[in-house]
Write a protein that holds these residues in place. Structure first.
Motif, short mmCIF file in Angstrom:
data_model
loop_
_atom_site.label_atom_id
_atom_site.label_comp_id
_atom_site.label_asym_id
_atom_site.label_seq_id
_atom_site.Cartn_x
_atom_site.Cartn_y
_atom_site.Cartn_z
N ALA A 199 28.27 21.57 4.99
CA ALA A 199 28.87 22.91 4.88
C ALA A 199 28.67 23.72 6.16
O ALA A 199 28.41 24.93 6.12
N GLY A 200 28.79 23.06 7.29
CA GLY A 200 28.73 23.75 8.56
C GLY A 200 27.34 24.05 9.08
O GLY A 200 27.20 24.68 10.13
N SER A 201 26.30 23.64 8.37
CA SER A 201 24.94 23.89 8.83
C SER A 201 24.19 22.58 9.01
O SER A 201 24.45 21.61 8.29
N GLY A 202 23.29 22.54 9.96
CA GLY A 202 22.51 21.34 10.21
C GLY A 202 21.04 21.59 9.97
O GLY A 202 20.56 22.72 10.04
N TRP A 203 20.29 20.53 9.70
CA TRP A 203 18.86 20.65 9.46
C TRP A 203 18.20 19.30 9.70
O TRP A 203 18.86 18.27 9.80
#
Length: 547
Positions: free
Chosen positions: A290-294
């Motif tokens: 959803a457009g976020s990285g971790w």
């Protein structure tokens, strides 16, 4: 340690009297003892302890303390303090008011015993068995699945910081085991270069300085590993975990050519799913959603969704962050089947849906209900989408919407390892076509090519896409939405977003006990008559006129 008491002890009379005075309406810990004491009998953990030695804290009591610890988001030290000072916890465990409890390290040892004995999911399963015995668990109906990102208990490092920190971690580990051997083989500059955490230093920014820095670190690391694997090196240093991490990081980031160590170019790097994020957690990976990285893990939660019983989590899976949700669909269903909890309808979002998963679910007697990913090619916007082509599977022929037929049929395996069929139309038939540019979709293409899944998979995905356009399908699929509230509860109330520990086995342990705690909280709310909270609507949304 030996085992004198397996489960929870009897509640002392004075503890019960004071608890009733202080908490006349009860407390969650007290209700756990009164309503769900059989979950913490401890019999399943008895074989993890010896019969000789000094008495151990009852494993059933430690299991209850661990559940309460995850309910309230406490550390080991805080949980041990709660056992010593809180009346409701003493009531739950069955301790005298003057009992000093136990040292916080006992909880860490208990977790280690559960992991070594492969009993991390015992409490989770016992809660589900209790709910089933009481008629509060219905698994043969509908269940829904979704995933949530989990941040690892690490700092995600870029490639430069990763190699430097891996070398520093190996040096620290070797220094603890063979300090004299190491001191004789390092240069004085190494203490300035690797004495502090690499991310705390100012890494070079220019490309030229970065190349020089990585070359220096690569040469230092290779020199150390050459010494480590020499015949005169102490054997114990080779078996150190950080030394193996160093070897893996160097293999994935450096290459040796003509006796020299060179930094790998981006095009020569292994896939991202094989590249660790930190030398302190080899299981954690980088993920994007959803457009976020971790950097860390993914947790997959599956729960029941029947209106007349509480929604209970039936399955928990923990993967590294690089694993796609679609890879877990069949694994989740197989595990549910092995535990006799397979649903009739399995609701999931589009990330879990593909043709192979739909057919695999059907073979198990399960309807996998979710939106198939739409065709996003340029041709799909017009009348030349792949579904508009007529396929004769027996003759291995395909006819386009303009009536042109081809028999150029080539079985292939795509980049994901899926068996497909590549169909090509001839140049001589496509070039004269007035719809060539609309069909091919590029300014240079001279013929149309399409890729098909094999017959059963092709039909399954077409039927799914057709069904999801109907009102009836959308009404059925609305039942999936509640899983997002479960994920929110796990993240906001139970601290599921962040891993407490390093490594996938320990992180999975956390998720299993968190799910057990969530199930117990839901069973407690159900038995006490607490109504479910409806969907929250903002004040602005209440102003929307009715359709």
């Amino acid at each position: 340690m030996s085992l004198r008491l397996v489960g929870l002890g009897e509640i002392p009379a004075e503890t019960a009297r004071v608890a009733r005075v202080v908490c006349p309406r009860g407390a969650f810990a007290m209700r756990l003892r009164e309503e769900f004491a059989e979950v913490f009998s401890g019999e399943a953990f008895a074989d993890l302890y010896s019969e000789r030695g000094r008495p151990a804290v009852a494993p059933g009591a430690l299991a209850l303390v661990t559940v309460l610890q995850f309910v309230e988001g406490l550390s080991d030290r805080q949980a041990a303090d709660a056992v010593r000072t809180r009346i409701d916890w003493k009531y739950a465990i069955g301790l005298e008011l003057t009992d000093a409890g136990f040292d916080y390290s006992v909880l860490c040892e208990f977790r280690s015993r559960l992991l070594e004995g492969e009993k991390a999911g015992e409490v989770f399963d016992l809660v589900l068995m209790l709910a089933r015995d009481r008629g509060l668990l219905k698994t043969a109906g509908r269940q829904r699945t979704d995933s949530a990102k989990v941040l690892g208990a690490i700092t995600g490092l870029n490639r430069l910081a990763l190699v430097g920190e891996s070398l520093r971690a190996a040096l620290n580990a070797i220094a603890a085991v063979a300090p004299d051997w190491l001191a004789a083989r390092v240069d004085l500059e190494w203490f300035d270069r690797y004495g502090h955490r690499v991310e705390e230093t100012r890494l070079p920014r220019s490309k030229e300085k970065q190349r020089a820095w990585t070359a220096q670190v690569g040469a230092d690391g290779m020199r150390l590993m050459t010494a480590l694997f020499a015949p005169d090196a102490p054997r114990e240093v080779r078996a150190l975990g950080p030394v193996e991490v160093l070897r893996q990081v160097w293999v994935k980031n450096y290459q040796v050519s003509e006796g020299e160590v060179h930094w790998r170019e981006d095009k020569n790097l292994p896939p991202g799913r094989l590249q660790p994020c930190s030398p302190y957690d080899l299981h954690a990976r980088r993920g994007a959603k959803a457009g976020s990285g971790w950097a860390g893990y993914l947790v997959q939660l599956t729960e029941t969704c029947e209106p007349d019983v509480p929604n209970l989590i039936t399955h928990v899976a923990t993967t590294d962050a690089s694993v796609n949700d679609s890879k877990m669909t069949q694994a989740i269903q197989a595990d549910l089947a092995a535990r006799d909890m397979l649903p009739a309808v399995h609701l999931a979002d589009g990330n879990y849906i593909d043709a192979g998963n739909i057919l695999a679910a059907q073979r198990m007697g399960v309807e996998l209900l979710g939106p198939a990913q739409r065709n996003t090619t340029v041709q799909a916007r017009g009348r030349f989408a792949t579904d508009a082509f007529t396929v004769d599977w027996d003759r291995r022929q395909v006819t386009c919407p303009n009536g042109i037929t081809t028999d150029q049929w080539y079985p292939r395996t795509d980049s994901k390892g899926i068996e497909v069929v590549r169909v090509r139309f001839r140049h001589t038939e496509c070039r004269p076509c007035p719809d060539l540019r609309s069909c091919v979709g590029s300014t240079t293409g001279q013929r149309r090519e399409i890729t098909l899944r094999h017959h059963d998979e092709h039909q399954a995905i077409r039927q799914n896409r057709a069904a999801q356009e109907t009102r009836e399908w959308r009404n059925r699929y609305r039942q999936r939405n509640g899983i997002e509230a479960t994920v929110s509860q796990g993240v906001r109330a139970f601290g599921m977003r962040r891993s407490r520990y390093r490594g996938q086995p320990k992180t999975h342990f956390q998720h299993l006990f968190t799910a057990a705690a969530m199930n117990l909280a839901r069973l407690d709310a159900w038995t006490s008559g607490t109504p479910r909270i409806g969907t929250r609507i903002s004040r602005f949304e209440t102003l929307k006129p009715a359709a």
